[in-house]
Design a protein around this motif. Structure first.
Motif, PDB file in Angstrom:
ATOM      1  N   PRO A  83       0.782  -1.344  -0.080  1.00 17.75           N
ATOM      2  CA  PRO A  83      -0.126   0.120  -0.008  1.00 17.75           C
ATOM      3  C   PRO A  83       0.916   1.211  -0.041  1.00 17.75           C
ATOM      4  N   ALA A  84       1.917   1.095   0.576  1.00 18.78           N
ATOM      5  CA  ALA A  84       2.939   2.518   0.505  1.00 18.78           C
ATOM      6  C   ALA A  84       4.456   2.034   0.658  1.00 18.78           C
ATOM      7  N   VAL A  85       5.365   2.956   0.650  1.00 19.77           N
ATOM      8  CA  VAL A  85       6.654   2.753   0.717  1.00 19.77           C
ATOM      9  C   VAL A  85       7.090   2.393   2.141  1.00 19.77           C
ATOM     10  N   ASP A  86       6.439   2.632   2.874  1.00 13.93           N
ATOM     11  CA  ASP A  86       6.847   2.356   4.209  1.00 13.93           C
ATOM     12  C   ASP A  86       6.484   0.880   4.560  1.00 13.93           C
ATOM     13  N   ALA A  87       5.387   0.348   3.978  1.00 13.67           N
ATOM     14  CA  ALA A  87       4.972  -1.093   4.116  1.00 13.67           C
ATOM     15  C   ALA A  87       6.012  -1.699   3.464  1.00 13.67           C
ATOM     16  N   MET A  88       6.237  -1.243   2.141  1.00 14.62           N
ATOM     17  CA  MET A  88       7.645  -2.248   1.463  1.00 14.62           C
ATOM     18  C   MET A  88       8.880  -2.149   2.259  1.00 14.62           C
ATOM     19  N   MET A  89       9.310  -1.252   2.688  1.00 10.63           N
ATOM     20  CA  MET A  89      10.638  -0.916   3.553  1.00 10.63           C
ATOM     21  C   MET A  89      10.481  -1.849   4.668  1.00 10.63           C
ATOM     22  N   LEU A  90       9.504  -1.687   5.417  1.00 14.62           N
ATOM     23  CA  LEU A  90       9.470  -3.052   6.467  1.00 14.62           C
ATOM     24  C   LEU A  90       9.742  -4.371   6.283  1.00 14.62           C
ATOM     25  N   MET A  91       9.181  -4.648   5.192  1.00 13.72           N
ATOM     26  CA  MET A  91       9.446  -6.235   4.577  1.00 13.72           C
ATOM     27  C   MET A  91      10.894  -6.200   4.108  1.00 13.72           C
ATOM     28  N   VAL A  92      11.363  -5.355   3.351  1.00 11.29           N
ATOM     29  CA  VAL A  92      12.741  -5.171   2.928  1.00 11.29           C
ATOM     30  C   VAL A  92      13.875  -5.212   4.251  1.00 11.29           C
ATOM     31  N   HIS A  93      13.617  -4.170   5.380  1.00  9.44           N
ATOM     32  CA  HIS A  93      14.377  -4.466   6.389  1.00  9.44           C
ATOM     33  C   HIS A  93      14.446  -5.627   7.182  1.00  9.44           C
ATOM     34  N   ARG A  94      13.387  -6.408   7.293  1.00  8.54           N
ATOM     35  CA  ARG A  94      13.216  -7.626   7.736  1.00  8.54           C
ATOM     36  C   ARG A  94      13.846  -8.685   7.071  1.00  8.54           C
ATOM     37  N   LEU A  95      13.759  -8.880   5.884  1.00  7.09           N
ATOM     38  CA  LEU A  95      14.103  -9.730   4.917  1.00  7.09           C
ATOM     39  C   LEU A  95      15.877  -9.457   4.983  1.00  7.09           C
ATOM     40  N   THR A  96      16.337  -8.241   4.931  1.00  2.00           N
ATOM     41  CA  THR A  96      17.657  -8.089   4.959  1.00  2.00           C
ATOM     42  C   THR A  96      18.156  -8.372   6.105  1.00  2.00           C
ATOM     43  N   ALA A  97      17.476  -8.268   7.267  1.00  3.77           N
ATOM     44  CA  ALA A  97      18.147  -8.670   8.501  1.00  3.77           C
ATOM     45  C   ALA A  97      18.232 -10.123   8.717  1.00  3.77           C
ATOM     46  N   MET A  98      17.383 -10.928   7.954  1.00  7.92           N
ATOM     47  CA  MET A  98      17.328 -12.361   7.863  1.00  7.92           C
ATOM     48  C   MET A  98      18.394 -12.951   6.947  1.00  7.92           C
ATOM     49  N   GLY A  99      19.181 -12.187   6.196  1.00 10.97           N
ATOM     50  CA  GLY A  99      20.539 -12.540   5.239  1.00 10.97           C
ATOM     51  C   GLY A  99      20.116 -12.169   3.844  1.00 10.97           C
ATOM     52  N   HIS A 100      18.687 -11.839   3.565  1.00 12.97           N
ATOM     53  CA  HIS A 100      18.220 -11.427   2.337  1.00 12.97           C
ATOM     54  C   HIS A 100      18.198 -10.339   1.798  1.00 12.97           C
ATOM     55  N   PRO A 101      19.381  -9.628   1.371  1.00 10.45           N
ATOM     56  CA  PRO A 101      19.415  -8.242   0.833  1.00 10.45           C
ATOM     57  C   PRO A 101      19.025  -7.993  -0.413  1.00 10.45           C
ATOM     58  N   PRO A 102      18.397  -6.768  -0.842  1.00  9.11           N
ATOM     59  CA  PRO A 102      17.940  -6.627  -2.195  1.00  9.11           C
ATOM     60  C   PRO A 102      19.215  -7.071  -3.174  1.00  9.11           C
ATOM     61  N   VAL A 103      18.661  -7.342  -4.459  1.00 10.98           N
ATOM     62  CA  VAL A 103      19.592  -7.513  -5.571  1.00 10.98           C
ATOM     63  C   VAL A 103      18.944  -6.916  -6.869  1.00 10.98           C
ATOM     64  N   GLU A 104      19.901  -6.714  -7.466  1.00 11.30           N
ATOM     65  CA  GLU A 104      19.660  -5.846  -8.908  1.00 11.30           C
ATOM     66  C   GLU A 104      18.489  -6.719  -9.716  1.00 11.30           C
ATOM     67  N   ALA A 105      17.375  -6.114  -9.950  1.00  9.81           N
ATOM     68  CA  ALA A 105      16.331  -6.476 -10.842  1.00  9.81           C
ATOM     69  C   ALA A 105      17.050  -6.679 -12.186  1.00  9.81           C
ATOM     70  N   GLU A 106      16.464  -7.995 -12.930  1.00 11.61           N
ATOM     71  CA  GLU A 106      16.675  -8.193 -14.362  1.00 11.61           C
ATOM     72  C   GLU A 106      16.144  -7.135 -15.292  1.00 11.61           C
ATOM     73  N   ASN A 107      14.891  -6.700 -14.917  1.00 16.33           N
ATOM     74  CA  ASN A 107      14.102  -5.737 -15.907  1.00 16.33           C
ATOM     75  C   ASN A 107      14.195  -4.464 -15.106  1.00 16.33           C
ATOM     76  N   PRO A 108      14.769  -3.436 -15.625  1.00 25.59           N
ATOM     77  CA  PRO A 108      14.994  -2.182 -15.037  1.00 25.59           C
ATOM     78  C   PRO A 108      13.585  -1.500 -14.835  1.00 25.59           C
ATOM     79  N   TYR A 109      12.411  -2.165 -15.382  1.00 26.81           N
ATOM     80  CA  TYR A 109      11.306  -1.395 -15.211  1.00 26.81           C
ATOM     81  C   TYR A 109      11.031  -1.313 -13.681  1.00 26.81           C
ATOM     82  N   TRP A 110      11.165  -2.435 -12.915  1.00 27.36           N
ATOM     83  CA  TRP A 110      11.031  -2.479 -11.473  1.00 27.36           C
ATOM     84  C   TRP A 110      11.806  -1.352 -10.662  1.00 27.36           C
TER      85      TRP A 110
END
Length: 142
Positions: A91-118
């Protein structure tokens, strides 16, 4: 072009539930990623059914589920391409970033998207323990 009400299924497709299922050799880690990292609800699990263990995850009150199974003898689990995606619109950037931070803390950092659209639209791509990619998109970005 015909536009359907998003509450209606196309004529002749009388479906009440959709489940996407895939095998894994890392059931515990994959469930942790989707349940604890993304926050999907664990709806059901089973063990020892014809050599399979499995877990269904989904959005509470929704008829859309992910099922992960693991066979006692293992599975070849071919590696996905970098453009095999499961996309979640938040629903919003804040909701997305909460998931990103949780996953990064679990050892799953963001990766570069194959398609630049994202990335051009503010999305973040993260790989699950099997290498399958999840894209988190702030709805305002699309």
């Amino acid at each position: 072009m015909t536009v359907h009400n998003e509450q209606d299924w196309p004529g002749g497709l009388d479906v009440k539930q959709v489940r996407v299922a895939r095998p894994t050799d890392r059931l515990t880690e994959v469930v942790r990623f989707y349940r604890d990292g993304l926050g999907l609800a664990e709806l059901f699990s089973f063990q020892g059914h014809a050599g399979y263990d499995g877990v269904m995850l989904g959005l509470p009150g929704r008829s859309y589920h992910l099922e992960f199974t693991q066979h006692v003898d293992g599975s070849p689990c071919p590696a996905p391409t970098k453009d095999n995606l499961l996309v979640f619109y938040t629903p919003a950037v804040d909701a997305m970033m909460l998931m990103v931070h949780r996953l990064t803390a679990m050892g799953h950092p963001p990766v570069e998207a194959e398609n630049p659209y994202w990335e051009e639209n503010g999305a973040v791509t993260i790989e699950d323990p099997d290498g399958w990619r999840v894209v988190l998109v702030p709805s305002a970005g699309i």
